[in-house]
Enzyme design. Structure first.
Site, PDB file in Angstrom:
ATOM      1  N   LYS A  16    -102.208  71.148   9.733  1.00 48.03           N
ATOM      2  CA  LYS A  16    -102.362  70.452  11.027  1.00 48.03           C
ATOM      3  C   LYS A  16    -103.824  70.115  11.281  1.00 48.03           C
ATOM      4  O   LYS A  16    -104.736  70.725  10.704  1.00 48.03           O
ATOM      5  CB  LYS A  16    -101.823  71.293  12.188  1.00 48.03           C
ATOM      6  CG  LYS A  16    -102.431  72.692  12.360  1.00 48.03           C
ATOM      7  CD  LYS A  16    -103.629  72.777  13.252  1.00 48.03           C
ATOM      8  CE  LYS A  16    -104.153  74.217  13.364  1.00 48.03           C
ATOM      9  NZ  LYS A  16    -105.572  74.373  13.514  1.00 48.03           N
ATOM     10  N   ASP A 151    -100.630  79.885  16.259  1.00 45.36           N
ATOM     11  CA  ASP A 151    -100.329  78.562  15.694  1.00 45.36           C
ATOM     12  C   ASP A 151     -98.958  78.492  15.016  1.00 45.36           C
ATOM     13  O   ASP A 151     -98.513  77.404  14.648  1.00 45.36           O
ATOM     14  CB  ASP A 151    -101.375  78.188  14.619  1.00 45.36           C
ATOM     15  CG  ASP A 151    -102.707  77.781  15.225  1.00 45.36           C
ATOM     16  OD1 ASP A 151    -102.764  77.592  16.452  1.00 45.36           O
ATOM     17  OD2 ASP A 151    -103.677  77.664  14.458  1.00 45.36           O
TER      18      ASP A 151
END
Ligand code: ATP
Length: 323
Positions: A16, A151
């Site tokens: 990401k 996350d």
């Protein structure tokens, strides 16, 4: 006859980028309250899980291969894959037991701020849930994911999402078009994420400007790469660049070479350049290589810097599972 169940499941977990990352304050338990807009890209680790019946549950990382630079990834209980599997099976009682072996192929730069380990943890939860016939619901799986790391829940659905609280309370964002990036991963003795938070706490002051995720979300929904670029930012940049001047040097060179803007992802050291299209990303990639090789523009003073680069595009998905 029921179909024969394959004893192998394969998963792909992406990396990401933090298109925005801001720190809003403190949370109980020593956590920071963050607001971040995260985006998955098409750089993916591959994980192959093999299940064999056994007298007790166990999981072993059988091999790790690196598409880019070799890195330090634990193969013991500290690997996030092992941690995820142990959490998933914690309350098992009387289920069929398996010896699980995992082959891991890393493409996402390790300890680079792209959440590679978190993506692997999410992939492990999803693979085990598929193997154990969806024992846990989607919300239960996401709760488990947030116990593994702030996350981790993001990677279950991936795409474009805003994370608040520790970054684990998520809402989806509509991203109108696919965006192109040049990702630049310097091989730097990294700073640990906790160390970067500590440095940030010492340096922040009242005048630190906000980096609002909703402004970025609005541009992703209806803007152009140029207007999106104006909304990107990362609250860690000033402290990380102050401690790693070589990173600031790379940012300055990239800004000269083109692109819409260059930013840090997570606590770094990976940088990304938002570009108008893939052709521009390729052009900056080759110009960067040329000028680094030439030693000009200050590169001779940074001749020990090794850079890995990737052309990437945004995706609308998280972990992919394949039989
Ligand atoms: P974070 O910001 O959460 O620290 P990151 O994106 O910077 O993460 P990761 O690639 O997730 O970096 O790795 C963070 C740390 O986790 C590294 O020190 C690495 O050795 C360790 N680690 C444990 N398991 C894994 C895994 N499966 N893949 C990558 N790193 C892992």
């Amino acid at each position: 006859m029921p179909p024969i169940k394959s004893n192998t499941l394969r998963a792909y977990s992406p990396g990401k980028l933090n298109l925005t990352f801001d720190i809003l304050g403190d949370l109980p338990g020593g956590y920071h309250e963050v607001e971040t807009l995260m985006q998955t890209v098409d750089i993916e680790d591959e994980l192959i899980f093999t299940f064999e019946p056994a007298s007790e549950f166990s999981i072993e990382i059988a091999s790790i291969e690196f598409a880019g630079s070799k890195a330090d990834v634990p193969t013991d209980q500290n690997n996030l894959i092992t941690k995820a599997a142990n959490l998933y099976t914690k309350n098992f009682d009387g289920e069929k037991k398996y010896k699980v072996t995992v082959q891991l192929k890393k493409a996402v730069p390790v300890a680079g701020g792209m959440g590679g380990g978190s993506g692997n943890a999410a992939a492990t939860l999803m693979v085990l849930n598929k193997w154990f016939d969806d024992r846990y619901s989607d919300p239960e799986l996401k709760r488990m994911a947030s116990q593994l790391g702030a996350d981790v829940p993001f990677f279950i659905d991936g795409g474009t999402q805003i994370g608040v609280h520790r970054g684990d309370v998520l809402s989806k964002v509509n991203c109108k078009s696919e965006l192109s990036y040049l990702i630049v991963g310097p091989k730097l003795f990294g700073m640990q994420t906790a160390e970067v938070y500590g440095a940030y706490d010492q340096s922040k002051n009242e005048s630190t400007p906000r980096i609002p995720a909703d402004k970025c979300a609005a541009e992703l929904e209806s803007g152009t790469p140029e207007t999106i670029g104006k909304t990107l930012g990362n609250a860690f940049e000033s402290v990380v660049f102050a401690r790693k001047p070589e990173l600031k040097f790379i940012v300055d060179r990239l800004s000269q070479l083109g692109g819409i803007c260059t930013r840090l992802t997570g606590s770094g050291p990976t940088l990304y350049v938002l570009t108008a299209d893939a052709a521009e990303a390729q052009s900056i990639q080759s110009k960067l290589k040329q000028e680094q090789q030439s030693g000009a523009y200050g590169w001779n003073e940074h001749s020990n810097l090794t850079l890995n680069t990737w052309i990437a595009k945004s995706t609308s998905r998280g972990v992919r599972l394949i039989n």
